[in-house]
Design a protein around this motif. Structure first.
Motif, short mmCIF file in Angstrom:
data_model
loop_
_atom_site.label_atom_id
_atom_site.label_comp_id
_atom_site.label_asym_id
_atom_site.label_seq_id
_atom_site.Cartn_x
_atom_site.Cartn_y
_atom_site.Cartn_z
N ARG A 38 -9.31 -2.00 2.95
CA ARG A 38 -8.34 -1.07 2.37
C ARG A 38 -8.15 0.12 3.30
N VAL A 57 -3.13 8.05 -3.17
CA VAL A 57 -3.97 7.27 -2.26
C VAL A 57 -5.32 6.94 -2.88
N LEU A 85 2.29 1.65 -3.62
CA LEU A 85 1.23 2.04 -4.56
C LEU A 85 0.71 3.45 -4.27
N GLY A 86 0.53 3.78 -2.98
CA GLY A 86 0.05 5.10 -2.63
C GLY A 86 1.02 6.19 -3.03
N GLU A 127 1.00 6.10 -7.15
CA GLU A 127 -0.23 6.37 -7.90
C GLU A 127 -1.20 7.31 -7.19
N HIS A 150 0.19 -6.72 -5.42
CA HIS A 150 1.56 -6.24 -5.25
C HIS A 150 2.28 -6.98 -4.13
N ALA A 192 -5.31 -4.28 -5.80
CA ALA A 192 -3.95 -3.89 -6.19
C ALA A 192 -2.96 -4.13 -5.06
N ILE A 193 -3.37 -3.82 -3.83
CA ILE A 193 -2.50 -4.07 -2.68
C ILE A 193 -2.18 -5.55 -2.57
N ALA A 197 0.84 -1.21 0.00
CA ALA A 197 0.00 0.00 0.00
C ALA A 197 0.87 1.25 0.00
N LEU A 218 -4.67 1.76 4.94
CA LEU A 218 -4.26 3.14 4.71
C LEU A 218 -4.22 3.94 6.00
N VAL A 274 -5.52 3.69 -4.96
CA VAL A 274 -5.12 2.41 -4.38
C VAL A 274 -6.36 1.57 -4.06
N THR A 275 -6.37 0.35 -4.57
CA THR A 275 -7.47 -0.58 -4.30
C THR A 275 -6.97 -1.76 -3.50
#
Length: 218
Positions: free
Chosen positions: A62, A36, A30-31, A34, A47, A43-44, A27, A66, A39-40
């Motif tokens: 999620r 915050v 990605l955050g 891309e 990854h 996706a987390i 997270a 976060l 971020v899905t």
């Protein structure tokens, strides 16, 4: 990214802790890369090499992941500001620069500051938001102590200054990092660009002026 066929369930306590840490790191990456908002949970999971259906063994949502990053950000920011101000007697401008430079060095935290009150705190359990608020309050107290030790502000003024910095930093950060359509618009018509488009100098000016006003009243 790990292919779904290679996913392995974590059984030991150590492996479960590592898997939770992997999700948090995913997270974070990605955050930062891309934003915050993009971020899905899927996706987390991808990854981190965790099957999407298994994520809730470690985090309920999620938003909880976060919020954990926001908690981490508060700790890092408060500790860094305290280190920057240690042993100093700072002017309002120097104080503003220390607070702002520390935030600017933490882009993910700046982005998260917008999402914490809007969504993250609203979409987690009572127990989780209680734990987050306890950490955030302790970090604010660290900031207040550092500010009062390094400036002419008293405890109440320092507390108000921290609240103001957080409140101003969140929208200024978003304005300074606009969507692609806005970036194009500002490039084509510079007159439409916000005053807050330059995050660091704008926040420094505002925080410095506020600190000056507070010390003037004192």
């Amino acid at each position: 990214m790990t292919h779904p066929k290679t996913f392995q369930r974590a059984y030991s306590r150590h492996h479960k802790e590592q898997r939770a840490a992997d999700l948090l790191e995913a997270a974070r990456v990605l955050g930062t890369r891309e934003g915050v908002r993009a971020v899905t949970l899927t996706a987390i999971a991808g990854h981190a090499g965790v099957h999407a259906s298994a994520v809730r063994r470690y985090y309920s949502s999620r938003e909880e992941i976060l919020l954990s990053l926001a908690e981490e950000g508060y700790r890092d920011w408060s500790e860094d500001v305290a280190a920057r101000l240690a042993g100093r007697r700072a002017t309002s401008d120097e104080l503003a620069r220390a607070l702002t430079a520390s935030l600017a060095a933490r882009p993910l935290f700046c982005d998260l500051l917008t999402h914490v009150p809007l969504t993250l705190e609203r979409e987690v359990t009572y127990e989780r938001v209680h734990a987050f608020k306890a950490v955030a309050l302790a970090c604010v107290e660290t900031l207040v102590t550092a500010i009062t030790s390094a400036s002419a502000l008293d405890t109440a003024q320092a507390g108000d200054l921290v609240i103001a910095v957080i409140a101003m930093a969140a929208p200024l950060w978003q304005a300074a990092h606009p969507a692609e359509t806005l970036t194009r618009l500002y490039a084509e018509e510079p007159g439409l660009a916000h005053l807050g488009i330059a995050f660091e100098p704008t926040l420094v000016r505002l925080v410095s002026a506020l600190a000056d006003g507070m010390t003037g009243r004192a």
